[in-house]
Write a protein that holds these residues in place. Sequence first.
Motif, PDB file in Angstrom:
ATOM      1  N   UNK A   9      53.891  39.680  43.216  1.00  0.00           N
ATOM      2  CA  UNK A   9      52.514  40.018  42.881  1.00  0.00           C
ATOM      3  C   UNK A   9      51.589  38.951  43.458  1.00  0.00           C
ATOM      4  N   UNK A  10      50.337  39.324  43.682  1.00  0.00           N
ATOM      5  CA  UNK A  10      49.299  38.377  44.069  1.00  0.00           C
ATOM      6  C   UNK A  10      48.076  38.620  43.212  1.00  0.00           C
ATOM      7  N   UNK A  11      47.441  37.547  42.800  1.00  0.00           N
ATOM      8  CA  UNK A  11      46.130  37.631  42.164  1.00  0.00           C
ATOM      9  C   UNK A  11      45.156  37.013  43.154  1.00  0.00           C
ATOM     10  N   UNK A  12      44.150  37.801  43.528  1.00  0.00           N
ATOM     11  CA  UNK A  12      43.167  37.349  44.522  1.00  0.00           C
ATOM     12  C   UNK A  12      41.906  38.187  44.361  1.00  0.00           C
ATOM     13  N   UNK A  13      40.825  37.729  44.947  1.00  0.00           N
ATOM     14  CA  UNK A  13      39.557  38.442  44.831  1.00  0.00           C
ATOM     15  C   UNK A  13      39.603  39.790  45.537  1.00  0.00           C
ATOM     16  N   UNK A  14      40.100  39.789  46.749  1.00  0.00           N
ATOM     17  CA  UNK A  14      40.191  41.011  47.554  1.00  0.00           C
ATOM     18  C   UNK A  14      41.259  40.798  48.620  1.00  0.00           C
ATOM     19  N   UNK A  15      41.490  41.779  49.444  1.00  0.00           N
ATOM     20  CA  UNK A  15      42.547  41.669  50.451  1.00  0.00           C
ATOM     21  C   UNK A  15      42.213  40.685  51.569  1.00  0.00           C
ATOM     22  N   UNK A  16      40.955  40.253  51.643  1.00  0.00           N
ATOM     23  CA  UNK A  16      40.542  39.280  52.670  1.00  0.00           C
ATOM     24  C   UNK A  16      40.497  37.846  52.136  1.00  0.00           C
ATOM     25  N   UNK A  17      40.889  37.631  50.882  1.00  0.00           N
ATOM     26  CA  UNK A  17      40.884  36.295  50.272  1.00  0.00           C
ATOM     27  C   UNK A  17      39.506  35.648  50.381  1.00  0.00           C
ATOM     28  N   UNK A  18      38.466  36.439  50.121  1.00  0.00           N
ATOM     29  CA  UNK A  18      37.102  35.999  50.421  1.00  0.00           C
ATOM     30  C   UNK A  18      36.467  35.082  49.380  1.00  0.00           C
ATOM     31  N   UNK A  19      37.099  34.915  48.241  1.00  0.00           N
ATOM     32  CA  UNK A  19      36.500  34.051  47.220  1.00  0.00           C
ATOM     33  C   UNK A  19      37.462  32.942  46.821  1.00  0.00           C
ATOM     34  N   UNK A  20      36.942  31.733  46.808  1.00  0.00           N
ATOM     35  CA  UNK A  20      37.752  30.602  46.348  1.00  0.00           C
ATOM     36  C   UNK A  20      37.196  30.107  45.024  1.00  0.00           C
ATOM     37  N   UNK A  21      38.089  29.507  44.240  1.00  0.00           N
ATOM     38  CA  UNK A  21      37.750  29.010  42.910  1.00  0.00           C
ATOM     39  C   UNK A  21      38.284  27.585  42.800  1.00  0.00           C
ATOM     40  N   UNK A  22      37.588  26.759  42.040  1.00  0.00           N
ATOM     41  CA  UNK A  22      38.055  25.390  41.837  1.00  0.00           C
ATOM     42  C   UNK A  22      39.439  25.400  41.212  1.00  0.00           C
ATOM     43  N   UNK A  23      40.294  24.549  41.727  1.00  0.00           N
ATOM     44  CA  UNK A  23      41.688  24.521  41.288  1.00  0.00           C
ATOM     45  C   UNK A  23      41.809  24.224  39.797  1.00  0.00           C
ATOM     46  N   UNK A  24      40.946  23.373  39.254  1.00  0.00           N
ATOM     47  CA  UNK A  24      41.027  23.025  37.837  1.00  0.00           C
ATOM     48  C   UNK A  24      40.852  24.250  36.947  1.00  0.00           C
ATOM     49  N   UNK A  25      39.967  25.152  37.331  1.00  0.00           N
ATOM     50  CA  UNK A  25      39.740  26.372  36.555  1.00  0.00           C
ATOM     51  C   UNK A  25      40.988  27.248  36.553  1.00  0.00           C
ATOM     52  N   UNK A  26      41.612  27.400  37.718  1.00  0.00           N
ATOM     53  CA  UNK A  26      42.809  28.231  37.825  1.00  0.00           C
ATOM     54  C   UNK A  26      43.962  27.610  37.042  1.00  0.00           C
ATOM     55  N   UNK A  27      44.145  26.310  37.184  1.00  0.00           N
ATOM     56  CA  UNK A  27      45.219  25.623  36.456  1.00  0.00           C
ATOM     57  C   UNK A  27      45.039  25.824  34.958  1.00  0.00           C
ATOM     58  N   UNK A  28      43.827  25.655  34.463  1.00  0.00           N
ATOM     59  CA  UNK A  28      43.583  25.807  33.031  1.00  0.00           C
ATOM     60  C   UNK A  28      43.842  27.236  32.569  1.00  0.00           C
ATOM     61  N   UNK A  29      43.420  28.221  33.352  1.00  0.00           N
ATOM     62  CA  UNK A  29      43.685  29.622  32.996  1.00  0.00           C
ATOM     63  C   UNK A  29      45.179  29.907  32.916  1.00  0.00           C
ATOM     64  N   UNK A  30      45.929  29.368  33.855  1.00  0.00           N
ATOM     65  CA  UNK A  30      47.377  29.577  33.850  1.00  0.00           C
ATOM     66  C   UNK A  30      48.023  28.919  32.635  1.00  0.00           C
ATOM     67  N   UNK A  31      47.622  27.705  32.345  1.00  0.00           N
ATOM     68  CA  UNK A  31      48.191  27.001  31.204  1.00  0.00           C
ATOM     69  C   UNK A  31      47.781  27.641  29.876  1.00  0.00           C
ATOM     70  N   UNK A  32      46.569  28.184  29.819  1.00  0.00           N
ATOM     71  CA  UNK A  32      46.081  28.814  28.592  1.00  0.00           C
ATOM     72  C   UNK A  32      46.856  30.073  28.219  1.00  0.00           C
ATOM     73  N   UNK A  33      47.641  30.622  29.120  1.00  0.00           N
ATOM     74  CA  UNK A  33      48.441  31.801  28.797  1.00  0.00           C
ATOM     75  C   UNK A  33      49.548  31.486  27.804  1.00  0.00           C
TER      76      UNK A  33
END
Length: 124
Positions: A9-33
């Motif tokens: 599976x992939x989680x991404x904004x769209x098929x062109x990978x057009x949006x980037x997000x700060x790594x700290x936000x992604x890390x926290x979302x993953x850990x919050x699961x």
Amino acid sequence: MWSDKYIYYNIQNDLDFSQKVEVEKVVQLLLDTNCLVQEHHQSFENSDNFLWLDITIAMTENGNFKVDNKPLSHVNLISIVCSKGDNIDQSVYTNVFLNIAEKLNWKLFLEEDDFGNENIEIKR
């Protein structure tokens, strides 16, 4: 990529990978699961109370990426490998992945199904 043992599976904004997000936000979302533990600055694995999986966060232009020692500031892809089989309820995985995608305002994609269809968006 198709496999009889793993599902991708992939989680991404769209098929062109057009949006980037700060790594700290992604890390926290993953850990919050509470399903994941951080193994390395770019990689996560399942916690003891969750099914096997391996997650890599990356910056990519075309879906290809590498894991190295250089910390990332932003990511535009969450790449996921998890177990596949008749006895594994994929909704256990996809519910967690969809929650992450929704919090980022991104989408969840199945890389390839058993019939060769690619980049299938998974929705609730």
